[in-house]
Every structure is written in C-alpha cells, then in structure tokens.
Design a protein around this motif. Structure first.
Motif, PDB file in Angstrom:
ATOM      1  N   LEU A 209       0.806  -1.223   0.000  1.00 57.93           N
ATOM      2  CA  LEU A 209       0.000   0.000   0.000  1.00 57.93           C
ATOM      3  C   LEU A 209       0.843   1.279   0.000  1.00 57.93           C
ATOM      4  CD1 LEU A 209      -2.679  -1.144   2.621  1.00 57.93           C
ATOM      5  CD2 LEU A 209      -3.034  -0.849   0.165  1.00 57.93           C
ATOM      6  N   ALA A 210       2.141   1.168  -0.281  1.00 60.47           N
ATOM      7  CA  ALA A 210       3.002   2.347  -0.177  1.00 60.47           C
ATOM      8  C   ALA A 210       2.561   3.464  -1.119  1.00 60.47           C
ATOM      9  CB  ALA A 210       4.454   1.966  -0.460  1.00 60.47           C
ATOM     10  N   VAL A 211       2.273   3.141  -2.362  1.00 56.45           N
ATOM     11  CA  VAL A 211       1.839   4.170  -3.310  1.00 56.45           C
ATOM     12  C   VAL A 211       0.450   4.680  -2.946  1.00 56.45           C
ATOM     13  CG1 VAL A 211       1.205   4.621  -5.718  1.00 56.45           C
ATOM     14  CG2 VAL A 211       3.300   3.365  -5.195  1.00 56.45           C
ATOM     15  N   ALA A 212      -0.456   3.773  -2.596  1.00 53.32           N
ATOM     16  CA  ALA A 212      -1.816   4.175  -2.220  1.00 53.32           C
ATOM     17  C   ALA A 212      -1.790   5.100  -1.004  1.00 53.32           C
ATOM     18  CB  ALA A 212      -2.667   2.944  -1.927  1.00 53.32           C
ATOM     19  N   ASN A 213      -0.986   4.764   0.001  1.00 53.25           N
ATOM     20  CA  ASN A 213      -0.882   5.608   1.189  1.00 53.25           C
ATOM     21  C   ASN A 213      -0.277   6.968   0.850  1.00 53.25           C
ATOM     22  OD1 ASN A 213      -2.033   3.843   3.027  1.00 53.25           O
ATOM     23  ND2 ASN A 213      -0.094   2.901   3.589  1.00 53.25           N
ATOM     24  N   SER A 214       0.727   6.975  -0.018  1.00 45.04           N
ATOM     25  CA  SER A 214       1.369   8.240  -0.406  1.00 45.04           C
ATOM     26  C   SER A 214       0.381   9.154  -1.118  1.00 45.04           C
ATOM     27  CB  SER A 214       2.576   7.955  -1.307  1.00 45.04           C
ATOM     28  OG  SER A 214       3.554   7.205  -0.625  1.00 45.04           O
ATOM     29  N   LEU A 215      -0.380   8.594  -2.046  1.00 47.13           N
ATOM     30  CA  LEU A 215      -1.341   9.405  -2.798  1.00 47.13           C
ATOM     31  C   LEU A 215      -2.484   9.885  -1.899  1.00 47.13           C
ATOM     32  CD1 LEU A 215      -1.499   7.354  -6.111  1.00 47.13           C
ATOM     33  CD2 LEU A 215      -0.280   9.495  -5.699  1.00 47.13           C
ATOM     34  N   ALA A 216      -2.904   9.043  -0.955  1.00 44.49           N
ATOM     35  CA  ALA A 216      -3.938   9.463  -0.004  1.00 44.49           C
ATOM     36  C   ALA A 216      -3.433  10.632   0.834  1.00 44.49           C
ATOM     37  CB  ALA A 216      -4.331   8.292   0.897  1.00 44.49           C
ATOM     38  N   ALA A 217      -2.148  10.584   1.204  1.00 43.72           N
ATOM     39  CA  ALA A 217      -1.556  11.674   1.984  1.00 43.72           C
ATOM     40  C   ALA A 217      -1.466  12.952   1.160  1.00 43.72           C
ATOM     41  CB  ALA A 217      -0.164  11.262   2.475  1.00 43.72           C
ATOM     42  N   VAL A 218      -1.158  12.826  -0.113  1.00 42.80           N
ATOM     43  CA  VAL A 218      -1.124  13.997  -0.992  1.00 42.80           C
ATOM     44  C   VAL A 218      -2.499  14.645  -1.057  1.00 42.80           C
ATOM     45  CG1 VAL A 218      -0.826  14.754  -3.390  1.00 42.80           C
ATOM     46  CG2 VAL A 218       0.840  13.199  -2.349  1.00 42.80           C
ATOM     47  N   ALA A 219      -3.524  13.831  -1.193  1.00 45.48           N
ATOM     48  CA  ALA A 219      -4.892  14.353  -1.218  1.00 45.48           C
ATOM     49  C   ALA A 219      -5.235  15.045   0.096  1.00 45.48           C
ATOM     50  CB  ALA A 219      -5.881  13.220  -1.495  1.00 45.48           C
ATOM     51  N   ALA A 220      -4.564  14.630   1.189  1.00 45.35           N
ATOM     52  CA  ALA A 220      -4.835  15.212   2.510  1.00 45.35           C
ATOM     53  C   ALA A 220      -3.962  16.430   2.810  1.00 45.35           C
ATOM     54  CB  ALA A 220      -4.632  14.153   3.589  1.00 45.35           C
ATOM     55  N   GLY A 221      -3.039  16.763   1.893  1.00 41.33           N
ATOM     56  CA  GLY A 221      -2.247  17.973   2.099  1.00 41.33           C
ATOM     57  C   GLY A 221      -0.746  17.820   2.045  1.00 41.33           C
ATOM     58  N   ALA A 222      -0.230  16.584   1.988  1.00 45.82           N
ATOM     59  CA  ALA A 222       1.226  16.405   1.881  1.00 45.82           C
ATOM     60  C   ALA A 222       1.695  16.966   0.546  1.00 45.82           C
ATOM     61  CB  ALA A 222       1.585  14.929   1.989  1.00 45.82           C
ATOM     62  N   ARG A 223       2.875  17.593   0.547  1.00 42.03           N
ATOM     63  CA  ARG A 223       3.394  18.179  -0.687  1.00 42.03           C
ATOM     64  C   ARG A 223       4.825  17.710  -0.984  1.00 42.03           C
ATOM     65  NH1 ARG A 223      -1.042  18.273  -1.463  1.00 42.03           N
ATOM     66  NH2 ARG A 223      -2.427  20.001  -2.026  1.00 42.03           N
ATOM     67  N   GLN A 224       5.254  16.653  -0.330  1.00 41.23           N
ATOM     68  CA  GLN A 224       6.483  15.956  -0.712  1.00 41.23           C
ATOM     69  C   GLN A 224       6.239  14.468  -0.535  1.00 41.23           C
ATOM     70  OE1 GLN A 224      10.745  17.080   0.358  1.00 41.23           O
ATOM     71  NE2 GLN A 224      10.570  15.235   1.628  1.00 41.23           N
ATOM     72  N   VAL A 225       6.676  13.668  -1.512  1.00 45.30           N
ATOM     73  CA  VAL A 225       6.601  12.211  -1.405  1.00 45.30           C
ATOM     74  C   VAL A 225       8.002  11.649  -1.526  1.00 45.30           C
ATOM     75  CG1 VAL A 225       5.822  10.076  -2.504  1.00 45.30           C
ATOM     76  CG2 VAL A 225       4.237  11.988  -2.257  1.00 45.30           C
ATOM     77  N   GLU A 226       8.367  10.792  -0.572  1.00 42.62           N
ATOM     78  CA  GLU A 226       9.658  10.128  -0.595  1.00 42.62           C
ATOM     79  C   GLU A 226       9.470   8.748  -1.224  1.00 42.62           C
ATOM     80  OE1 GLU A 226      11.711  10.461   3.121  1.00 42.62           O
ATOM     81  OE2 GLU A 226      11.272  12.607   3.268  1.00 42.62           O
ATOM     82  N   CYS A 227      10.270   8.457  -2.229  1.00 45.21           N
ATOM     83  CA  CYS A 227      10.022   7.269  -3.037  1.00 45.21           C
ATOM     84  C   CYS A 227      11.326   6.786  -3.664  1.00 45.21           C
ATOM     85  CB  CYS A 227       8.981   7.582  -4.117  1.00 45.21           C
ATOM     86  SG  CYS A 227       9.241   9.167  -4.960  1.00 45.21           S
ATOM     87  N   THR A 228      11.264   5.651  -4.363  1.00 45.39           N
ATOM     88  CA  THR A 228      12.454   5.093  -5.002  1.00 45.39           C
ATOM     89  C   THR A 228      12.113   4.603  -6.397  1.00 45.39           C
ATOM     90  OG1 THR A 228      12.040   2.878  -4.117  1.00 45.39           O
ATOM     91  CG2 THR A 228      13.468   4.320  -2.813  1.00 45.39           C
ATOM     92  N   ILE A 229      13.128   4.526  -7.245  1.00 46.08           N
ATOM     93  CA  ILE A 229      12.978   3.930  -8.564  1.00 46.08           C
ATOM     94  C   ILE A 229      12.672   2.445  -8.399  1.00 46.08           C
ATOM     95  CG2 ILE A 229      14.137   3.398 -10.747  1.00 46.08           C
ATOM     96  CD1 ILE A 229      13.579   6.351 -10.449  1.00 46.08           C
ATOM     97  N   ASN A 230      11.673   1.967  -9.113  1.00 47.03           N
ATOM     98  CA  ASN A 230      11.243   0.558  -9.081  1.00 47.03           C
ATOM     99  C   ASN A 230      10.691   0.131  -7.723  1.00 47.03           C
ATOM    100  OD1 ASN A 230      12.183   0.379 -11.724  1.00 47.03           O
ATOM    101  ND2 ASN A 230      14.127  -0.559 -11.141  1.00 47.03           N
ATOM    102  N   GLY A 231      10.469   1.093  -6.810  1.00 46.85           N
ATOM    103  CA  GLY A 231       9.981   0.730  -5.478  1.00 46.85           C
ATOM    104  C   GLY A 231      11.019  -0.002  -4.648  1.00 46.85           C
ATOM    105  N   LEU A 232      12.300   0.162  -5.017  1.00 50.16           N
ATOM    106  CA  LEU A 232      13.392  -0.524  -4.317  1.00 50.16           C
ATOM    107  C   LEU A 232      13.427  -0.089  -2.852  1.00 50.16           C
ATOM    108  CD1 LEU A 232      15.816  -2.412  -5.139  1.00 50.16           C
ATOM    109  CD2 LEU A 232      17.193  -0.325  -5.251  1.00 50.16           C
ATOM    110  N   GLY A 233      13.843  -0.984  -1.974  1.00 49.87           N
ATOM    111  CA  GLY A 233      13.959  -0.617  -0.563  1.00 49.87           C
ATOM    112  C   GLY A 233      13.960  -1.832   0.331  1.00 49.87           C
ATOM    113  N   GLU A 234      14.236  -1.600   1.615  1.00 49.98           N
ATOM    114  CA  GLU A 234      14.310  -2.713   2.561  1.00 49.98           C
ATOM    115  C   GLU A 234      12.950  -3.405   2.679  1.00 49.98           C
ATOM    116  OE1 GLU A 234      14.667  -1.550   6.740  1.00 49.98           O
ATOM    117  OE2 GLU A 234      14.548   0.525   6.076  1.00 49.98           O
ATOM    118  N   ARG A 235      13.009  -4.661   3.072  1.00 49.46           N
ATOM    119  CA  ARG A 235      11.829  -5.530   3.172  1.00 49.46           C
ATOM    120  C   ARG A 235      11.055  -5.520   1.848  1.00 49.46           C
ATOM    121  NH1 ARG A 235      11.210  -2.144   7.311  1.00 49.46           N
ATOM    122  NH2 ARG A 235       9.075  -1.651   6.691  1.00 49.46           N
TER     123      ARG A 235
END
Length: 514
Positions: A209-235
């Motif tokens: 749900l990382a992308v879904a949560n990020s976009l929901a936060a943007v709709a709620a007022g967040a104006r920066q999203v921290e993300c990675t190419i290909n969704g790479l990351g721990e776990r």
C-alpha cells in the motif's frame, strides 16, 4: 488550485538497504546523474555516518549534481549530523534529513528514552543541522504507529527550531490509505505552525500500500513524497516513484498537484537501477515492466487499434518506452561511441577507460548484429570496476555439457600476476563453473541468488546474470553480461568475489531506516 509536489528520491539511501543492493561510489554517481536528468527535486544520496565509504559517496554525489538538492540522512545525534553536514558541503543545494523514533514501542524498546528526552534530542538535532544548512528535514520514525498528541508536540517544537520539511513515515507499512490520510490531515490541522513547512510522507510497502498511502496523503495535504525507482527498498520496498509520478499526472482531476519530473527518463532510470543493483523488474510491474503496455487479448488489441485510449490511460512514449537503438557497428569510430555514452549519462573519466570500453564494444559488435542502448549500459557496467578492485580476472573458460554425462568446467583466472586453474563437475554447467571458481577463491561464501535476464530480444541477446553472495554480515551482488550465458555467469560470480574482497565493511544499513 494546483501545487507542486516535491519528489524526494531515496533510491541511493533506502533503496540501498535492500539486501545485496549496496552500490559503489561510481554507481551512486551514475544513478544520481540520471535522477538529475529526470529533474528529481531532492536526491537522498546516503547515510554519511554509516561508513567512510558512504561519506565519500554522498560527497561525490554532492560534487556531481548541480540541479537537484542533495541530501544526507542522519540520526538525531551530533556525530551523525556533522558527518552529514560535511558530506553535503560541496552541493549547490544541500539538505540534512535527521530523524528519531516517536512510537511508544520504539521509544521504550529501541531508544530507551522518555518522550521528553526524545523531544529534547530532536530539537538539539535541528540546531546542529542548521549550522550547515537552513534546508533541514525532520522525520518521526514509525509515525504511523505513534500517538497523535505526541506527534503534534514534537513537530511543533522542531518547526520552532527551524525545520523546513516535516516527514511522516509509515516505517513498517502498517497503515491503510484512509487511516494514513486522516493522520496527515489531523497533523496539518492541529500543529499550530504547520503552515511554515512542507509536509512529507515516506511509506513502506509491507502490505502493498506504499503508493496508495502516499497518494492518499497527498490528497490530505502532503506536498512531498519520498520514493524510489522501481519501489526498491528494505523488506517489501518503498513507494515506487514512477507510479506516484504517473498517478499524479494521469489523475490530475483528483490530485491537485503536479511534478516537474521529466517522465520520458523514467524507463531509462528503471533499467539503470535494475542493472546496477541486480534487482530485475517483474514483467507486469506498473509503468516500467516489460508488459506494462503490452496487449495480448484480441479484444484489447482491437480496441487499441481503433482508439488507443480504450485500454491505455497513458502513452508508452511518455515514460520512455521507445525503440532506442544504438546505430553503431564494427566500423564506428571512438568519437561516435563516446558521444553515445554521454547521451546515456555514462561518464568516462579517462582515455584508458574509453579505450578499454571501446575494445569491449568492438568485441560485442562481432557477436551481435544489432546493438541496443541496454547492451551498451550492460557492457559499461561489466567493465566499470576500478582495476585495483579486480583481484580475480577471467582468463579462460571451458565447459562441457552433454546429455547423459556429468557437466564439467575448467576455469583459468588471473590473480596478483599469477594464473590459477581449477576443474570441477556439477549438476549443470553453471554449477560446475561456480564450484571451479570456489576451488580457486576458497571464499566460503553462500550463494543467495542466481538470476538470469535477457537484456534485449532475440536469440543473440546478451544474458545479464546477477549473483548474490553472503559471507558473515556482508552481502554483495555481482553482475556479468555476455552473449554466452555460461560466460556471463562466470563473470557475475567473479565480480561478486571481487566485491567481497575489496568492499569496505558498512554499518548495518537498517540503522538508517525511516
């Protein structure tokens, strides 16, 4: 009213926390240049206090990147922050990103600090960071499981201390979109000085749900999203940058923001990160997967032929899916070769390196009728290691595999001026090669992953092999490419052995988790 959404890429820091995805300084600079080409706003180049190697990598990115802000992560302690500050000093625009855990379980079990002590330490951290830059970001680690009242309290205090960006991480990927949007909305409404900062989110993908949560936060007022190419990351990884960017662009009717990302650079960035880290992209991955714009169903094909938008909500060309063919051959000169490398963002630092790369290109041109950009990128990566790091070099390889017979391999390596030779049998030709290599190296490393991908289409395609080895607490990836898949496998294993020998030990990258 439309606001700009800041894209904060953490491929070089959080992405590197994927097991085996550690990158060399040169590899980080290559990816950073591509991110700059994409017009990424903020590039988190690493965790400077983790090791001397990480410090030098962050500094190298800060020196190389001119258009994007270069950031280093730092725990909320003086040593981390001063290392981060020194590392980003060469940057045209630098940022320090400091964090401390705020959830009850983290404060009690990990930090062993009271809530008052956590607030006090966070405020001190902002003060230390501001000695180096006014661009300071503060993250409340595990905010997704923190108490709202405490988050309001600590955020108010760090904003007073001078933080310019407030990050709300869902560190363990625990939240659901509606819940996470509610948290962000409540924080913006309740923190008295919330209008003085940019609100950011950093979501992990443990529940997908990382992308879904990020976009929901943007709709709620967040104006920066921290993300990675290909969704790479721990776990399970982070929010995928390409998905966030294209969702914002495609659904502008619901998301009142825009990004400055040059979307035609998305696919090249995806391929570069995949090739360097050894993490292949699944074919059905959104945006950058090989099948993302493929239509197999007859009904779908008929619809697309009649009108593209019947089944395509975005154009493949808009994200970089073009037939980008390298029109060089055996008769091409070095200047044309050098020019194409520059177009691909591959920096050649010396005439010696160019000559060696050009020789490899000519050898490949003798084997392949058509050469693609992906071939060139793999070729350059295959020979990108500094000479001093190449303890073992492949001299000769002979493999015998016959139906009804046990496969065997004879390998000859150059090492410290000597030639070492070993022979072994195995359950298959690759197994035989690896066992022969181990007879020479005696690394006692454990093979965690063996992955093969075709770089391009056709039976003459180069095979790209990734080998992941572990020894003690170290995990390394090795890559090799060749039109002969057995040779590519040997190159990948040798590359991993060299990395095990030459790589400086790093602190546990999980220590930098946000």
């Amino acid at each position: 009213m439309t606001d700009r959404l800041v894209i904060f890429d953490t491929t070089l820091r959080d992405g590197e926390q994927s097991p085996g995805a550690s990158m060399t300084r040169e590899e980080k600079v290559r990816i950073a240049r591509q991110l700059e080409k994409m017009r990424v706003d903020v590039i988190e180049a690493g965790f400077a206090a983790a090791s001397n190697g990480d410090f030098e990598a962050v500094r190298a990115v800060a020196e190389a990147v001119r258009e994007s802000t270069v950031c280093s992560l730092a725990r909320a302690n003086e040593n981390d922050i001063r290392r981060a500050g020194e590392a980003i000093r060469p940057a045209v625009s630098g940022r320090i990103h400091t964090f401390i855990a705020t959830s009850p379980i983290h404060m009690e079990k990990k930090l062993r600090m009271t809530s008052d002590q956590v607030v006090e330490q966070a405020v001190k951290a902002i003060g230390w960071a501001r000695e180096y830059t006014d661009n300071v970001e503060f993250s409340a680690e595990d905010a997704g499981r923190s108490e709202l009242d405490f988050l309001c309290r600590i955020f108010e205090q760090v904003i007073k201390a001078g933080a310019k960006t407030i990050n709300v991480p869902d560190t363990v990927g625990y939240n659901l979109p509606e819940q996470f949007a509610g948290l962000v909305r409540s924080l913006i409404e309740r923190v008295p000085n919330s209008d003085q900062v940019v609100w950011s989110v950093h979501c992990h993908n443990d529940l997908g749900l990382a992308v879904a949560n990020s976009l929901a936060a943007v709709a709620a007022g967040a104006r920066q999203v921290e993300c990675t190419i290909n969704g790479l990351g721990e776990r399970a990884g982070n929010a995928s940058m390409e998905e966030v960017v294209m969702a914002v662009r495609t659904r502008a009717d619901l998301l009142p923001v825009y990004t400055q990302i040059e979307t035609t650079q998305i696919v090249p960035a995806s391929k570069l990160v995949s090739q360097i880290t050894g993490y292949p992209v699944q074919p059905n991955k959104a945006i950058v997967g090989a099948n993302a714009f493929a239509h197999e169903s007859g009904i779908h094909q008929d619809g697309v032929l009649k009108h593209r938008e019947t089944y395509e909500i975005m154009r493949a060309e808009d994200v970089g899916w073009t037939t980008n063919r390298l029109t060089l051959g055996k008769l091409s000169g070095r200047n044309a070769f050098r020019a194409r490398l520059q177009e691909l963002g591959i920096v050649v630092t010396s005439e010696e390196q160019l000559n060696a790369a050009f020789a490899r290109f000519k050898a490949l041109a003798d084997k392949k009728q058509e050469i693609f950009d992906e071939d060139l990128q793999a070729l350059m990566s295959d020979g990108s290691a500094p000479l001093e790091q190449e303890h073992y070099k492949l001299v000769a390889l002979r493999v015998c595999s016959e139906t009804g017979e046990i496969p065997c391999a004879v390998v000859t390596l150059a090492a410290a001026g000597d030639e070492l030779k070993a022979e072994s049998s195995g359950s298959g030709p690759v197994d035989a090669v690896f066992k022969a290599l181990e007879k020479i190296a005696v690394s006692e490393a454990k093979l965690l992953l063996y992955s093969v991908n075709a770089i391009t289409g056709g039976t003459d395609a180069q095979g790209e092999v990734t080998v992941r080895l572990s020894k003690g607490e170290r995990v390394v990836n090795g890559q090799g490419a060749d039109t002969d898949i057995i040779t590519a496998s040997a190159k990948a294993y040798i590359n991993a052995l060299n990395r095990l020998r030459s790589g400086a030990p790093r602190l546990d990258p999980q220590g930098g988790a946000v």
